[in-house]
Design a protein around this motif. Structure first.
Motif, PDB file in Angstrom:
ATOM      1  N   ALA A  73      41.570   6.334  -1.302  1.00 51.48           N
ATOM      2  CA  ALA A  73      41.693   6.163   0.164  1.00 51.48           C
ATOM      3  C   ALA A  73      42.409   4.865   0.508  1.00 51.48           C
ATOM      4  O   ALA A  73      43.258   4.827   1.410  1.00 51.48           O
ATOM      5  N   GLY A  74      42.099   3.797  -0.229  1.00 51.86           N
ATOM      6  CA  GLY A  74      42.751   2.512   0.031  1.00 51.86           C
ATOM      7  C   GLY A  74      44.236   2.561  -0.311  1.00 51.86           C
ATOM      8  O   GLY A  74      45.065   1.943   0.369  1.00 51.86           O
ATOM      9  N   ASN A  81      46.391  -5.517 -10.227  1.00 48.80           N
ATOM     10  CA  ASN A  81      46.200  -5.248 -11.656  1.00 48.80           C
ATOM     11  C   ASN A  81      47.103  -6.153 -12.484  1.00 48.80           C
ATOM     12  O   ASN A  81      46.873  -6.340 -13.668  1.00 48.80           O
ATOM     13  N   THR A 140      38.037   8.182  -3.838  1.00 47.19           N
ATOM     14  CA  THR A 140      39.059   7.620  -4.732  1.00 47.19           C
ATOM     15  C   THR A 140      40.452   7.757  -4.113  1.00 47.19           C
ATOM     16  O   THR A 140      40.863   8.851  -3.749  1.00 47.19           O
ATOM     17  N   GLY A 170      45.876   4.826 -10.900  1.00 47.31           N
ATOM     18  CA  GLY A 170      46.474   3.485 -10.907  1.00 47.31           C
ATOM     19  C   GLY A 170      46.971   3.207  -9.504  1.00 47.31           C
ATOM     20  O   GLY A 170      47.649   4.047  -8.887  1.00 47.31           O
ATOM     21  N   TYR A 175      40.844   4.808 -16.010  1.00 45.01           N
ATOM     22  CA  TYR A 175      39.856   4.439 -14.982  1.00 45.01           C
ATOM     23  C   TYR A 175      38.838   5.571 -14.895  1.00 45.01           C
ATOM     24  O   TYR A 175      39.206   6.740 -14.748  1.00 45.01           O
TER      25      TYR A 175
HETATM   26  O1  LIG Z   1      41.035  -2.075 -11.885  1.00 44.42           O
HETATM   27  C1  LIG Z   1      41.416  -1.023 -11.366  1.00 44.42           C
HETATM   28  N1  LIG Z   1      40.530  -0.115 -10.857  1.00 44.42           N
HETATM   29  C2  LIG Z   1      40.946   1.052 -10.277  1.00 44.42           C
HETATM   30  C3  LIG Z   1      42.262   1.353 -10.186  1.00 44.42           C
HETATM   31  C4  LIG Z   1      42.771   2.608  -9.534  1.00 44.42           C
HETATM   32  O2  LIG Z   1      42.312   2.629  -8.202  1.00 44.42           O
HETATM   33  C5  LIG Z   1      42.459   3.953  -7.718  1.00 44.42           C
HETATM   34  C6  LIG Z   1      41.520   4.217  -6.572  1.00 44.42           C
HETATM   35  O3  LIG Z   1      41.706   3.227  -5.617  1.00 44.42           O
HETATM   36  P1  LIG Z   1      41.052   3.197  -4.168  1.00 44.42           P
HETATM   37  O4  LIG Z   1      39.956   4.204  -4.147  1.00 44.42           O
HETATM   38  O5  LIG Z   1      40.576   1.777  -4.008  1.00 44.42           O
HETATM   39  O6  LIG Z   1      42.155   3.520  -3.203  1.00 44.42           O
HETATM   40  C7  LIG Z   1      42.229   4.856  -8.911  1.00 44.42           C
HETATM   41  O7  LIG Z   1      43.258   5.826  -8.981  1.00 44.42           O
HETATM   42  C8  LIG Z   1      42.242   3.896 -10.102  1.00 44.42           C
HETATM   43  O8  LIG Z   1      43.069   4.349 -11.146  1.00 44.42           O
HETATM   44  C9  LIG Z   1      43.222   0.436 -10.697  1.00 44.42           C
HETATM   45  O9  LIG Z   1      44.454   0.638 -10.609  1.00 44.42           O
HETATM   46  N2  LIG Z   1      42.761  -0.727 -11.280  1.00 44.42           N
END
Ligand SMILES: O=c1[nH]cc([C@@H]2O[C@H](COP(=O)(O)O)[C@@H](O)[C@H]2O)c(=O)[nH]1
Ligand SMILES: Nc1ncnc2c1ncn2[C@@H]1O[C@H](COP(=O)(O)OP(=O)(O)O)[C@@H](O)[C@H]1O
Length: 301
Positions: free
Chosen positions: A243-244, A140, A241, A38, A94
């Motif tokens: 990184a953002g 979200n 996963t 999340g 997710y």
């Molecule tokens: O609609 C969504 N997709 C994905 C996520 C979350 O995005 C995270 C990864 O994000 P990113 O790689 O963009 O930093 C994951 O831990 C996932 O749970 C989220 O909160 N909401």
């Protein structure tokens, strides 16, 4: 010290990493792992691993996954007093399918419990949040909840963090009280891009572009002024996963430490995402308070 507030998703992540090239409409062998995830929760977790005080506002179900998330957040030292436990919705989930190179092929998100985080429920924690030095909300959250959040009285900065291209639809119409939008370039253009976001009143953005680095945009005198920060070198990517989210946490940590130069804050964000990309975890355990020593001094910028 007042905590940094993170508002938005707290879910269970399940990651399926292909062991070889994908074959459509067939069964593919994978390596599986799962962890708390999340976007807002990931940011709060990164901040707490850096030794900073973080509070989470989210919603999860009254089920086994929700109980595990709760325990994990408490173990990380997050303040979860404002989190809502919902009786009639499952905890969010997710699922990410990653290629053998660690890059995302398909992400599947279910965050039904967050629909119960209405504007009225948001306002219950307003007094606690109003004095926070920084608040970050992820996309979200419901659009009406985000619009209410942006309109609230507050002393600190407000940062919005994008989650996915489809969820850019939750971006409120009026962005004039937002201090910073963080989005990847697909999300930026899904929201309408430069002119549309300026029309809505946005004045500052960090647009991440994976290996192409980050663009810092400031709306001044009727134009976007862009500065590009090249990506930091990477020896290998193990899993993209998080990184953002690590990037956003680095930006917040720098601002919370007194950094007033947005480019320097973004460089620290890049440093945290560099650590995350080399880890199999959504929040890299290698992110520790020692990394704060790498923060550029505010007066050196
Ligand atoms: O609609 C969504 N997709 C994905 C996520 C979350 O995005 C995270 C990864 O994000 P990113 O790689 O963009 O930093 C994951 O831990 C996932 O749970 C989220 O909160 N909401
Ligand atoms: N291939 C890469 N090489 C170097 N840095 C990367 C790479 N991919 C991502 N990053 C770093 O991680 C940050 C976030 O990644 P990005 O893919 O832009 O966002 P998101 O994960 O939200 O889609 C980037 O701004 C950059 O600092």
């Amino acid at each position: 010290m007042n905590p940094i507030w993170c508002l938005g998703g707290a879910v269970w992540d399940r990651k399926l990493c292909l062991l070889s090239a994908p074959v459509q409409a067939s069964s593919n062998p994978v390596r599986e792992s799962s962890s708390p995830g999340g976007v807002a929760r990931n940011v709060a977790h990164n901040l707490s691993q850096l030794g900073l005080n973080a509070a989470l506002l989210s919603a999860w179900g009254d089920d086994a996954a929700g109980a595990l998330l709760r325990m994990d957040c408490l173990r990380q030292g997050l303040n979860i007093d404002a989190v809502i436990t919902v009786a009639d919705a499952a905890t969010g989930a997710y699922t990410a399918v990653l290629g053998a190179d660690g890059n995302l092929l398909l992400g599947l998100a279910q965050l039904d419990a967050l629909e119960t985080l209405t504007p009225a429920r948001l306002l219950r924690s307003q007094a606690a949040r109003a004095r926070a030095p920084l608040q970050l909300a992820d996309l979200n959250l419901r659009r009406d909840t985000l619009a209410t959040w942006l309109a609230e009285e507050r002393q600190g900065l407000a940062v919005l963090l994008a989650v996915s291209e489809p969820k850019m639809a939750s971006l409120p119409e009026d962005l004039s009280r937002l201090d910073l939008l963080i989005a990847n370039s697909g999300e930026w253009w899904a929201a309408g891009g430069n002119s549309e976001l300026a029309r809505r009143g946005l004045q500052r953005a960090l647009v991440t572009q994976g290996a192409q680095g980050v663009r810092l945009g400031e709306w001044r005198a009727g134009h976007w002024k862009w500065q590009t920060l090249p990506a930091l070198p990477l020896s290998q990517i193990r899993d993209v996963t998080g990184a953002g989210d690590a990037f956003a946490a680095g930006v917040l940590a720098a601002l919370a430490s007194g950094q007033t130069d947005w480019a320097a804050a973004a460089r620290f964000g890049q440093r945290l995402s560099q650590v995350c990309l080399q880890s199999l975890h959504s929040v890299a355990p290698e992110i520790t308070p020692a990394l704060l020593n790498e923060l550029e001094k505010p007066d050196a910028s």
